[in-house]
Scaffold this active site. Structure first.
Site, PDB file in Angstrom:
ATOM      1  N   THR A 146       0.838  -1.209   0.000  1.00 34.04           N
ATOM      2  CA  THR A 146       0.000   0.000   0.000  1.00 34.04           C
ATOM      3  C   THR A 146       0.871   1.256   0.000  1.00 34.04           C
ATOM      4  O   THR A 146       0.414   2.311  -0.426  1.00 34.04           O
ATOM      5  CB  THR A 146      -0.876   0.036   1.274  1.00 34.04           C
ATOM      6  OG1 THR A 146      -0.024  -0.223   2.395  1.00 34.04           O
ATOM      7  CG2 THR A 146      -1.987  -0.992   1.233  1.00 34.04           C
ATOM      8  N   ASP A 147       2.119   1.143   0.483  1.00 30.16           N
ATOM      9  CA  ASP A 147       2.898   2.382   0.709  1.00 30.16           C
ATOM     10  C   ASP A 147       3.187   3.128  -0.591  1.00 30.16           C
ATOM     11  O   ASP A 147       3.128   4.355  -0.624  1.00 30.16           O
ATOM     12  CB  ASP A 147       4.174   2.131   1.534  1.00 30.16           C
ATOM     13  CG  ASP A 147       5.186   1.183   0.928  1.00 30.16           C
ATOM     14  OD1 ASP A 147       4.863   0.487  -0.066  1.00 30.16           O
ATOM     15  OD2 ASP A 147       6.323   1.123   1.447  1.00 30.16           O
TER      16      ASP A 147
ATOM     17  N   GLY B 177      17.241 -11.264   4.182  1.00 33.68           N
ATOM     18  CA  GLY B 177      16.364 -11.995   3.245  1.00 33.68           C
ATOM     19  C   GLY B 177      15.102 -12.508   3.896  1.00 33.68           C
ATOM     20  O   GLY B 177      14.441 -13.400   3.371  1.00 33.68           O
ATOM     21  N   ALA B 178      14.741 -11.962   5.056  1.00 38.59           N
ATOM     22  CA  ALA B 178      13.581 -12.460   5.798  1.00 38.59           C
ATOM     23  C   ALA B 178      12.371 -11.556   5.636  1.00 38.59           C
ATOM     24  O   ALA B 178      11.283 -11.885   6.088  1.00 38.59           O
ATOM     25  CB  ALA B 178      13.932 -12.581   7.277  1.00 38.59           C
TER      26      ALA B 178
ATOM     27  N   SER C  64      16.293  -5.702   6.864  1.00 41.18           N
ATOM     28  CA  SER C  64      17.699  -5.598   7.259  1.00 41.18           C
ATOM     29  C   SER C  64      18.390  -4.505   6.451  1.00 41.18           C
ATOM     30  O   SER C  64      19.246  -3.781   6.975  1.00 41.18           O
ATOM     31  CB  SER C  64      18.411  -6.937   7.056  1.00 41.18           C
ATOM     32  OG  SER C  64      18.320  -7.334   5.699  1.00 41.18           O
ATOM     33  N   SER C  65      18.003  -4.354   5.193  1.00 38.95           N
ATOM     34  CA  SER C  65      18.718  -3.356   4.383  1.00 38.95           C
ATOM     35  C   SER C  65      18.312  -1.942   4.771  1.00 38.95           C
ATOM     36  O   SER C  65      19.161  -1.052   4.831  1.00 38.95           O
ATOM     37  CB  SER C  65      18.557  -3.612   2.888  1.00 38.95           C
ATOM     38  OG  SER C  65      17.208  -3.580   2.544  1.00 38.95           O
TER      39      SER C  65
ATOM     40  N   GLU D 269      18.073   2.737  -1.004  1.00 41.27           N
ATOM     41  CA  GLU D 269      17.570   1.384  -1.299  1.00 41.27           C
ATOM     42  C   GLU D 269      17.221   1.264  -2.780  1.00 41.27           C
ATOM     43  O   GLU D 269      17.595   0.296  -3.446  1.00 41.27           O
ATOM     44  CB  GLU D 269      16.339   1.098  -0.426  1.00 41.27           C
ATOM     45  CG  GLU D 269      15.633  -0.225  -0.726  1.00 41.27           C
ATOM     46  CD  GLU D 269      16.390  -1.442  -0.206  1.00 41.27           C
ATOM     47  OE1 GLU D 269      17.059  -1.312   0.832  1.00 41.27           O
ATOM     48  OE2 GLU D 269      16.305  -2.513  -0.844  1.00 41.27           O
TER      49      GLU D 269
ATOM     50  N   ASP E 138       9.581   0.880   5.175  1.00 43.70           N
ATOM     51  CA  ASP E 138      10.635   0.250   5.971  1.00 43.70           C
ATOM     52  C   ASP E 138      11.536   1.298   6.619  1.00 43.70           C
ATOM     53  O   ASP E 138      11.916   1.191   7.785  1.00 43.70           O
ATOM     54  CB  ASP E 138      11.497  -0.668   5.088  1.00 43.70           C
ATOM     55  CG  ASP E 138      10.659  -1.654   4.292  1.00 43.70           C
ATOM     56  OD1 ASP E 138       9.476  -1.836   4.633  1.00 43.70           O
ATOM     57  OD2 ASP E 138      11.191  -2.235   3.332  1.00 43.70           O
TER      58      ASP E 138
ATOM     59  N   TYR F 259       8.203  -7.518  -7.504  1.00 42.13           N
ATOM     60  CA  TYR F 259       7.795  -6.300  -6.788  1.00 42.13           C
ATOM     61  C   TYR F 259       7.571  -5.166  -7.785  1.00 42.13           C
ATOM     62  O   TYR F 259       6.553  -4.474  -7.754  1.00 42.13           O
ATOM     63  CB  TYR F 259       8.881  -5.929  -5.769  1.00 42.13           C
ATOM     64  CG  TYR F 259       8.535  -4.751  -4.888  1.00 42.13           C
ATOM     65  CD1 TYR F 259       7.980  -4.946  -3.633  1.00 42.13           C
ATOM     66  CD2 TYR F 259       8.749  -3.445  -5.318  1.00 42.13           C
ATOM     67  CE1 TYR F 259       7.655  -3.860  -2.818  1.00 42.13           C
ATOM     68  CE2 TYR F 259       8.426  -2.361  -4.527  1.00 42.13           C
ATOM     69  CZ  TYR F 259       7.884  -2.575  -3.273  1.00 42.13           C
ATOM     70  OH  TYR F 259       7.559  -1.504  -2.474  1.00 42.13           O
TER      71      TYR F 259
HETATM   72  C1  GLA Z   1       8.994  -3.998   0.859  1.00 42.72           C
HETATM   73  C2  GLA Z   1       9.182  -2.534   0.453  1.00 42.72           C
HETATM   74  C3  GLA Z   1       8.173  -1.632   1.170  1.00 42.72           C
HETATM   75  C4  GLA Z   1       6.754  -2.152   1.009  1.00 42.72           C
HETATM   76  C5  GLA Z   1       6.686  -3.658   1.310  1.00 42.72           C
HETATM   77  C6  GLA Z   1       5.335  -4.235   1.002  1.00 42.72           C
HETATM   78  O1  GLA Z   1       9.295  -4.164   2.210  1.00 42.72           O
HETATM   79  O2  GLA Z   1      10.483  -2.097   0.759  1.00 42.72           O
HETATM   80  O3  GLA Z   1       8.289  -0.312   0.704  1.00 42.72           O
HETATM   81  O4  GLA Z   1       6.250  -1.864  -0.274  1.00 42.72           O
HETATM   82  O5  GLA Z   1       7.654  -4.397   0.600  1.00 42.72           O
HETATM   83  O6  GLA Z   1       4.386  -3.656   1.820  1.00 42.72           O
END
Ligand code: GLA
Length: 373
Positions: free
Chosen positions: A40-41, A123-124, A128-129, A161, A173, A222
Site C-alpha cells: 500500500t505504501d 532476506g527475511a 535488514s537493508s 535502497e 521500511d 515487486y
Molecule cells: C517492501 C518494500 C516496502 C513495502 C513492502 C510491502 O518491504 O520495501 O516499501 O512496499 O515491501 O508492503
C-alpha cells in the site's frame, strides 16, 4: 536480541576498530515487522509497521584522510572508498549512501572508519537493508556534522535502497526504522508521511515466524506489482489507488487488494484501540487472503504458517513485507507466545522438513546514536 549479549556486540565493534576506543561512537537502527498494510505504501496508502528489537549496530570513528572504510563483522568483509570497487550489494549501499548524503546536504563526505554488526535476519522481509541504510546515514551525517530531520533521513534511506538494489520500494521500511516507538505500532499515512503511534495493548504479543525460505524473485515481481498498481490508477484517472473506491476496483484483483488493504489498516487500528483483539486478528487473516489470492505474493510455506498459527491459537497471522518467502507475523495473547511459537515450529518442521525460526518481537524506539552498554 537478549540484553545479555549487548555489551559483547559493542565490545566486538570496538575491538574491530582498534586504536583509541574513546573516540568510538555508536549508531543503531532497528528492522521492522509490518502488522498490516502491505503493498500500500507506494500507492499513497496506509500501513502499520513496528520497529523491532533486532537491529544494525555500527561503531564509528572519524579519520583524517577523507577515506571511508566499513567492515562487516557478520560478512567478514570490508569496503574502502574511494579505493575498492563497491560490487557486493552491501558495499554498493555504502557507496550510494555517501553519494546520496553528499547530494542532499551539498557537503563533501568526511572520512570515517566503521564496523557493523546486525541481528536482523537477511532476506527475511524484516528490512535488514533499511536498517543498514539508516544506520550508515546516521554515521556519515554525524561525521559530516549534519543533522537530518527524521523524515529526510527516511527519504534519503529510501533513495539509497532504490538506487543500490534497483527495486522501486516504498518508504514504509525506512520510516519504521527511523520513527519507531517503544510499545507502539506506527500508523503511517504514505501520502502525508505522517506517523501516528498506536499503543500495542500489553496483553498482546507479536510473533515472527520465518518460513526458512528466502524471498525469491522479489525484485522483478515487486516492480511488476507496483507497475500494475500504477497502470490501474492511471486507468481510473486517480493519482494513486488510495483515491479509488472498492466499487471502482471490483474487477481488478491487484487494485482490489490495495484498496481493501487500506480499509483493513484503518479498521485494525480502531479494533486495537477498542480492545477488540479478535477483530484485529480476523483483519490480519483477511489481509493474508488478499495478498495470497488477489495480489498473488504468497507462497505455500507462508500460507501453511498462517494456518498453523491459527490452529495453535493465534488471534491472526499474515505474511509480512513484500512476500515471495520470508516471514509471517502473528498476533497472540502475550502469555501464549512461547506455546504458539513452539507448536507452530514443531508442526511446520514435521510437515515440510524445513527449519523455521520463530521469535517474539517487541516494539522499540527508532534509530539514533546510542551510548555503549
Ligand atoms: C517492501 C518494500 C516496502 C513495502 C513492502 C510491502 O518491504 O520495501 O516499501 O512496499 O515491501 O508492503
Amino acid at each position: 536480541m537478549s540484553a545479555a549479549r549487548e555489551p559483547s556486540r559493542f565490545a566486538a565493534l570496538r575491538a574491530e576498530l582498534g586504536g583509541s576506543s574513546d573516540a568510538v561512537r555508536f549508531a543503531r537502527a532497528p528492522g521492522r515487522v509490518n502488522l498490516i498494510g502491505d503493498h500500500t505504501d507506494y500507492q499513497d496508502g496506509f500501513c502499520l509497521p513496528i520497529a523491532i528489537d533486532r537491529d544494525v549496530l555500527v561503531g564509528f570513528r572519524a579519520r583524517a584522510d577523507g577515506r571511508v572504510c566499513v567492515r562487516s563483522l557478520d560478512l567478514d568483509a570490508s569496503v574502502e572508498l574511494p579505493t575498492t570497487a563497491a560490487v557486493a550489494p552491501w558495499a554498493r549501499v555504502v557507496a550510494v549512501t555517501l553519494d546520496v548524503l553528499a547530494a542532499r546536504t551539498g557537503r563533501a563526505i568526511a572520512g570515517f572508519d566503521a564496523a557493523v554488526t546486525s541481528t536482523v535476519p537477511i532476506g527475511a522481509g524484516l528490512s535488514s537493508s533499511a536498517a543498514f541504510e539508516v544506520a550508515l546515514l546516521l554515521v556519515a551525517a554525524t561525521i559530516a556534522g549534519v543533522t537530518l530531520p527524521p523524515l529526510d533521513l527516511a527519504l534519503a534511506a529510501q533513495e539509497i535502497e532504490q538506487r543500490a538494489s534497483g527495486v522501486p520500494c516504498g518508504v514504509m521500511d525506512q520510516v519504521a526504522s527511523v520513527s519507531g516507538r517503544r510499545d507502539h505500532a506506527l500508523l503511517l499515512d504514505c501520502r502525508s508521511l505522517t506517523v501516528t503511534p498506536v499503543a500495542i495493548p500489553a496483553h498482546l504479543g507479536v510473533l515472527v515466524v520465518h518460513s526458512g525460505v528466502e524471498r525469491r524473485l522479489v525484485g522483478s515481481a515487486y516492480a511488476e506489482r507496483r507497475a500494475a498498481c500504477e497502470a490501474a490508477a492511471a486507468r481510473l484517472g486517480v493519482a494513486a489507488l488510495r483515491d479509488a473506491t472498492i466499487e471502482q476496483v471490483a474487477d481488478d484483483p491487484i487494485a482490489r487488494h490495495v484498496v481493501s488493504e487500506n480499509a483493513r489498516v484503518e479498521a485494525f487500528v480502531v479494533a486495537l484501540a477498542a480492545g477488540r483483539a479478535d477483530d484485529a486478528g480476523a483483519l490480519m487473516l483477511a489481509s493474508h487472503r488478499s495478498l495470497r489470492d488477489d495480489f498473488a505474493v504468497s507462497t505455500p510455506e507462508l500460507d501453511r504458517l498462517v494456518e498453523l498459527s491459527v490452529e495453535a491459537g493465534a488471534l491472526g497471522a499474515r505474511l509480512t513485507g513484500a512476500g515471495f518467502g520470508g516471514c509471517v507475523v502473528a498476533l497472540t495473547a502475550r502469555d501464549e507466545l512461547g506455546r504458539v511459537a513452539s507448536e507452530v515450529s514443531e508442526r511446520y518442521r514435521t510437515e515440510t522438513g524445513r527449519e523455521p525460526s520463530a521469535f517474539a518481537v517487541s516494539a522499540v524506539d527508532g534509530a539514533g546514536l546510542v551510548a555503549a552498554s
